[in-house]
Design a protein around this motif. Structure first.
Motif: not given
Length: 148
Positions: A113-133
Motif C-alpha cells: 500500500a502506498g507504493l506506485v510503479t512508474v514506467e517512463i519510455a523516452v523515444t527518438w527516431p533511432e531508438g528508445a530508452h525505458r526507466l522503471a522505478s
C-alpha cells in the motif's frame, strides 16, 4: 697458352652488381592492396565508433530526460498520480530535445500500500530508452488515525 674461358666484358660485372632502382609493377600493386585493405578496416572501425558514440549520446540524454519526467511525477499529488492527466502521461520535450517523445504510466503496486510503479519510455527516431522505478506515498493522516 690459351684457355677456353671466355674473357669478361669490361663493365659487365659492375652492371650485374649494381642494385635495382625503383619498384616493379607487381610490388606496387601489392603495396596498394595492403594499403587499401588496411584503410578499409580503419574506416569501418571509425564508423562503428561514431555510431556507438551517437547511440551513447542519445541514451545519456534520454536517461536525463526520463529522470526529469520522474521528478515531475514525484512532485505530483496523489490524485494526479491516480488519474494521470495528459500533461503527465506523455508529450514531446522542448528544444533542444524536440526529437525526443515520452510516455509515462503509473500503477499501484499489487502488494504494498502506498507504493506506485512508474514506467517512463523516452523515444527518438533511432531508438528508445525505458526507466522503471517506484514512488512511495504515505497514507493520509485520517487513514492512520482510523487504524489506531
Amino acid at each position: 697458352m690459351r684457355t677456353d674461358r671466355p674473357r669478361p666484358v669490361p663493365g659487365a660485372a659492375r652492371r650485374l652488381a649494381r642494385p635495382r632502382r625503383g619498384l616493379s609493377l607487381l610490388e606496387a600493386v601489392a603495396a596498394l592492396a595492403i594499403v587499401g585493405a588496411t584503410s578499409a578496416g580503419v574506416l569501418a572501425a571509425t564508423g562503428a565508433g561514431l555510431r556507438t558514440a551517437t547511440r551513447a549520446r542519445h541514451v545519456v540524454e534520454a536517461e536525463a530526460l526520463a529522470l526529469e519526467v520522474y521528478a515531475r511525477l514525484a512532485l505530483a499529488s496523489d490524485a494526479a498520480l491516480r488519474a494521470l492527466p495528459d500533461s503527465l502521461a506523455g508529450g514531446q520535450f522542448p528544444e533542444p530535445f524536440a526529437g525526443y517523445d515520452w510516455r509515462a504510466t503509473v500503477r499501484p503496486h499489487a502488494e504494498w500500500a502506498g507504493l506506485v510503479t512508474v514506467e517512463i519510455a523516452v523515444t527518438w527516431p533511432e531508438g528508445a530508452h525505458r526507466l522503471a522505478s517506484a514512488l512511495y506515498r504515505r497514507a493520509p493522516a485520517a487513514a492512520l488515525e482510523e487504524g489506531l
